[in-house]
Design a protein around this motif. Structure first.
Motif, PDB file in Angstrom:
ATOM      1  N   PHE A  31       0.813  -1.214   0.000  1.00 38.73           N
ATOM      2  CA  PHE A  31       0.000   0.000   0.000  1.00 38.73           C
ATOM      3  C   PHE A  31       0.852   1.272   0.000  1.00 38.73           C
ATOM      4  O   PHE A  31       0.651   2.154  -0.852  1.00 38.73           O
ATOM      5  CB  PHE A  31      -0.974  -0.007   1.189  1.00 38.73           C
ATOM      6  CG  PHE A  31      -1.820   1.235   1.277  1.00 38.73           C
ATOM      7  CD1 PHE A  31      -2.937   1.395   0.474  1.00 38.73           C
ATOM      8  CD2 PHE A  31      -1.487   2.248   2.170  1.00 38.73           C
ATOM      9  CE1 PHE A  31      -3.707   2.549   0.545  1.00 38.73           C
ATOM     10  CE2 PHE A  31      -2.241   3.392   2.253  1.00 38.73           C
ATOM     11  CZ  PHE A  31      -3.362   3.547   1.452  1.00 38.73           C
ATOM     12  N   PRO A  32       1.823   1.409   0.924  1.00 34.45           N
ATOM     13  CA  PRO A  32       2.664   2.619   0.883  1.00 34.45           C
ATOM     14  C   PRO A  32       3.452   2.748  -0.417  1.00 34.45           C
ATOM     15  O   PRO A  32       3.657   3.866  -0.905  1.00 34.45           O
ATOM     16  CB  PRO A  32       3.605   2.439   2.077  1.00 34.45           C
ATOM     17  CG  PRO A  32       2.904   1.495   2.983  1.00 34.45           C
ATOM     18  CD  PRO A  32       2.153   0.568   2.076  1.00 34.45           C
ATOM     19  N   VAL A  33       3.899   1.625  -0.975  1.00 32.64           N
ATOM     20  CA  VAL A  33       4.644   1.668  -2.227  1.00 32.64           C
ATOM     21  C   VAL A  33       3.769   2.239  -3.341  1.00 32.64           C
ATOM     22  O   VAL A  33       4.196   3.122  -4.105  1.00 32.64           O
ATOM     23  CB  VAL A  33       5.162   0.269  -2.611  1.00 32.64           C
ATOM     24  CG1 VAL A  33       5.629   0.245  -4.067  1.00 32.64           C
ATOM     25  CG2 VAL A  33       6.304  -0.150  -1.694  1.00 32.64           C
ATOM     26  N   LEU A  34       2.540   1.767  -3.429  1.00 33.64           N
ATOM     27  CA  LEU A  34       1.641   2.244  -4.486  1.00 33.64           C
ATOM     28  C   LEU A  34       1.294   3.716  -4.298  1.00 33.64           C
ATOM     29  O   LEU A  34       1.245   4.486  -5.274  1.00 33.64           O
ATOM     30  CB  LEU A  34       0.364   1.399  -4.511  1.00 33.64           C
ATOM     31  CG  LEU A  34       0.540  -0.063  -4.927  1.00 33.64           C
ATOM     32  CD1 LEU A  34      -0.802  -0.797  -4.900  1.00 33.64           C
ATOM     33  CD2 LEU A  34       1.170  -0.171  -6.310  1.00 33.64           C
ATOM     34  N   VAL A  35       1.058   4.127  -3.053  1.00 31.47           N
ATOM     35  CA  VAL A  35       0.758   5.534  -2.792  1.00 31.47           C
ATOM     36  C   VAL A  35       1.967   6.400  -3.146  1.00 31.47           C
ATOM     37  O   VAL A  35       1.832   7.465  -3.748  1.00 31.47           O
ATOM     38  CB  VAL A  35       0.346   5.737  -1.318  1.00 31.47           C
ATOM     39  CG1 VAL A  35       0.237   7.234  -0.990  1.00 31.47           C
ATOM     40  CG2 VAL A  35      -0.987   5.043  -1.039  1.00 31.47           C
ATOM     41  N   ALA A  36       3.170   5.924  -2.781  1.00 34.59           N
ATOM     42  CA  ALA A  36       4.386   6.672  -3.092  1.00 34.59           C
ATOM     43  C   ALA A  36       4.601   6.802  -4.594  1.00 34.59           C
ATOM     44  O   ALA A  36       5.179   7.794  -5.060  1.00 34.59           O
ATOM     45  CB  ALA A  36       5.590   5.992  -2.441  1.00 34.59           C
ATOM     46  N   LEU A  37       4.119   5.822  -5.355  1.00 31.71           N
ATOM     47  CA  LEU A  37       4.267   5.869  -6.814  1.00 31.71           C
ATOM     48  C   LEU A  37       3.173   6.693  -7.490  1.00 31.71           C
ATOM     49  O   LEU A  37       3.132   6.788  -8.715  1.00 31.71           O
ATOM     50  CB  LEU A  37       4.270   4.445  -7.381  1.00 31.71           C
ATOM     51  CG  LEU A  37       5.486   3.586  -7.010  1.00 31.71           C
ATOM     52  CD1 LEU A  37       5.336   2.175  -7.578  1.00 31.71           C
ATOM     53  CD2 LEU A  37       6.784   4.220  -7.489  1.00 31.71           C
ATOM     54  N   GLY A  38       2.265   7.263  -6.682  1.00 38.56           N
ATOM     55  CA  GLY A  38       1.279   8.181  -7.232  1.00 38.56           C
ATOM     56  C   GLY A  38      -0.127   7.655  -7.387  1.00 38.56           C
ATOM     57  O   GLY A  38      -0.998   8.367  -7.909  1.00 38.56           O
ATOM     58  N   TYR A  39      -0.397   6.441  -6.939  1.00 44.98           N
ATOM     59  CA  TYR A  39      -1.749   5.892  -7.060  1.00 44.98           C
ATOM     60  C   TYR A  39      -2.633   6.411  -5.934  1.00 44.98           C
ATOM     61  O   TYR A  39      -2.192   6.486  -4.781  1.00 44.98           O
ATOM     62  CB  TYR A  39      -1.714   4.364  -7.033  1.00 44.98           C
ATOM     63  CG  TYR A  39      -1.035   3.755  -8.243  1.00 44.98           C
ATOM     64  CD1 TYR A  39      -1.746   3.515  -9.408  1.00 44.98           C
ATOM     65  CD2 TYR A  39       0.332   3.466  -8.218  1.00 44.98           C
ATOM     66  CE1 TYR A  39      -1.118   2.973 -10.528  1.00 44.98           C
ATOM     67  CE2 TYR A  39       0.970   2.933  -9.330  1.00 44.98           C
ATOM     68  CZ  TYR A  39       0.236   2.687 -10.480  1.00 44.98           C
ATOM     69  OH  TYR A  39       0.864   2.175 -11.585  1.00 44.98           O
ATOM     70  N   PRO A  40      -3.887   6.787  -6.225  1.00 39.69           N
ATOM     71  CA  PRO A  40      -4.801   7.247  -5.177  1.00 39.69           C
ATOM     72  C   PRO A  40      -5.024   6.152  -4.129  1.00 39.69           C
ATOM     73  O   PRO A  40      -4.971   4.959  -4.460  1.00 39.69           O
ATOM     74  CB  PRO A  40      -6.103   7.536  -5.948  1.00 39.69           C
ATOM     75  CG  PRO A  40      -5.679   7.710  -7.369  1.00 39.69           C
ATOM     76  CD  PRO A  40      -4.499   6.805  -7.562  1.00 39.69           C
ATOM     77  N   PRO A  41      -5.267   6.525  -2.862  1.00 45.16           N
ATOM     78  CA  PRO A  41      -5.441   5.527  -1.803  1.00 45.16           C
ATOM     79  C   PRO A  41      -6.496   4.472  -2.095  1.00 45.16           C
ATOM     80  O   PRO A  41      -6.291   3.292  -1.817  1.00 45.16           O
ATOM     81  CB  PRO A  41      -5.821   6.376  -0.588  1.00 45.16           C
ATOM     82  CG  PRO A  41      -5.173   7.699  -0.845  1.00 45.16           C
ATOM     83  CD  PRO A  41      -5.268   7.899  -2.336  1.00 45.16           C
ATOM     84  N   VAL A  42      -7.642   4.884  -2.654  1.00 49.02           N
ATOM     85  CA  VAL A  42      -8.701   3.908  -2.938  1.00 49.02           C
ATOM     86  C   VAL A  42      -8.236   2.922  -4.003  1.00 49.02           C
ATOM     87  O   VAL A  42      -8.427   1.703  -3.875  1.00 49.02           O
ATOM     88  CB  VAL A  42     -10.003   4.608  -3.379  1.00 49.02           C
ATOM     89  CG1 VAL A  42     -11.021   3.572  -3.863  1.00 49.02           C
ATOM     90  CG2 VAL A  42     -10.588   5.422  -2.232  1.00 49.02           C
ATOM     91  N   THR A  43      -7.619   3.430  -5.068  1.00 41.98           N
ATOM     92  CA  THR A  43      -7.120   2.547  -6.124  1.00 41.98           C
ATOM     93  C   THR A  43      -6.024   1.634  -5.596  1.00 41.98           C
ATOM     94  O   THR A  43      -5.961   0.446  -5.961  1.00 41.98           O
ATOM     95  CB  THR A  43      -6.572   3.380  -7.301  1.00 41.98           C
ATOM     96  OG1 THR A  43      -7.610   4.222  -7.813  1.00 41.98           O
ATOM     97  CG2 THR A  43      -6.075   2.471  -8.421  1.00 41.98           C
ATOM     98  N   ALA A  44      -5.167   2.158  -4.725  1.00 45.31           N
ATOM     99  CA  ALA A  44      -4.118   1.332  -4.126  1.00 45.31           C
ATOM    100  C   ALA A  44      -4.720   0.203  -3.294  1.00 45.31           C
ATOM    101  O   ALA A  44      -4.246  -0.937  -3.335  1.00 45.31           O
ATOM    102  CB  ALA A  44      -3.201   2.199  -3.263  1.00 45.31           C
ATOM    103  N   THR A  45      -5.769   0.515  -2.552  1.00 51.07           N
ATOM    104  CA  THR A  45      -6.412  -0.500  -1.706  1.00 51.07           C
ATOM    105  C   THR A  45      -7.107  -1.569  -2.531  1.00 51.07           C
ATOM    106  O   THR A  45      -6.950  -2.774  -2.283  1.00 51.07           O
ATOM    107  CB  THR A  45      -7.436   0.169  -0.768  1.00 51.07           C
ATOM    108  OG1 THR A  45      -6.746   1.060   0.115  1.00 51.07           O
ATOM    109  CG2 THR A  45      -8.175  -0.874   0.064  1.00 51.07           C
TER     110      THR A  45
END
Length: 253
Positions: A31-45
């Motif tokens: 989850f933190p990796v995806l958020v750090a790469l620019g993905y919105p929290p909902v999409t990351a989840t």
């Protein structure tokens, strides 16, 4: 998506698959990796739920020997997890996007705390068993707690495995390795249910899902075969550091 983004996501998925099989909380890596790469929290989840589902299945298969003769009970537990996961996905899809983004730092922080205290909880459970000296069987309280954890897992998957191990360790008298196998099966049920729903009705990134699925499947087998030989403190330390970084990033964002 650049090539190095793809490599980072694949490695994160493999590491998460390993951690999920051994101790749980692999989402606190991806989850933190995806958020750090620019993905919105909902999409990351949602992408996490879909992409990590094959890894939980892989881990559950790796623990199949610990569950010989115990599958009827596992299937009863799975019913509670199944309906809880549906409830969690409904919450994620119906609550306003802003509400999710506000509560995510709290959920990540809670997950980090659970990872930190998990060894103490395990020791307390073991002492309680030894002092009690009697068998504990599945009852309404356990099914109710597994249902609630399923809701949490369907909404935000981080540390659901730690929660499962805590409640089952307190309310069942099975060996911890068997309980870890049960945890992997129930986590697989929650991720499959949530992932299936999100794949059709929620915003997801299919390239991310593919990379996480491949990486977590490999990681699930690594976790089942060699993960128990890795120092738990090392795994836990990595989870805590990444989780705290995620909280900071989400709060400052």
């Amino acid at each position: 998506m650049t090539w190095w983004h793809a490599v980072v996501i694949f490695i994160a998925g493999m590491w998460a698959g390993t951690i999920n099989t051994v101790v749980g909380s692999g989402t606190l890596v991806t989850f933190p990796v995806l958020v750090a790469l620019g993905y919105p929290p909902v999409t990351a989840t949602t992408s996490n739920a879909v992409g990590l589902a094959p890894g939980t299945v892989s881990g559950a298969y790796g623990y199949r020997h610990e569950l010989v003769g115990y599958w009827p009970q596992v299937m009863r537990f799975a019913v509670a997890s199944f309906f809880g996961a549906i409830g969690g996905t409904v919450l994620l899809l119906t609550l306003p996007k802003g509400a999710f983004e506000k509560i995510v730092p709290v959920l990540v922080g809670l997950a980090v705390v659970l990872v930190i205290v998990q060894p103490k909880v395990s020791k307390w459970v073991q002492k309680r068993r030894e002092a009690n000296g009697r068998e504990h069987h599945a009852g309404p309280l356990l099914f109710g707690l597994l249902f609630v954890i399923g809701i949490y897992g369907g909404y935000f998957t981080a540390a659901q495995g730690v929660m499962m191990m805590a409640v089952m360790g307190m309310l069942l008298s099975e060996p911890l390795q068997r309980l870890n196998g049960v945890k992997n099966v129930l986590s697989a049920v929650v991720n499959i249910v949530a992932g299936t729903i999100y794949a059709f009705v929620a915003p997801v990134s299919w390239p991310v899902i593919g990379l996480l699925a491949l990486g977590s499947t490999i990681g699930g087998q690594l976790g089942a075969r060699i993960g128990r030989k890795l120092p738990p403190a090392v795994l836990r330390g990595v989870i805590v550091v990444i989780g705290l970084a995620a909280v900071v990033q989400l709060v400052l964002k």
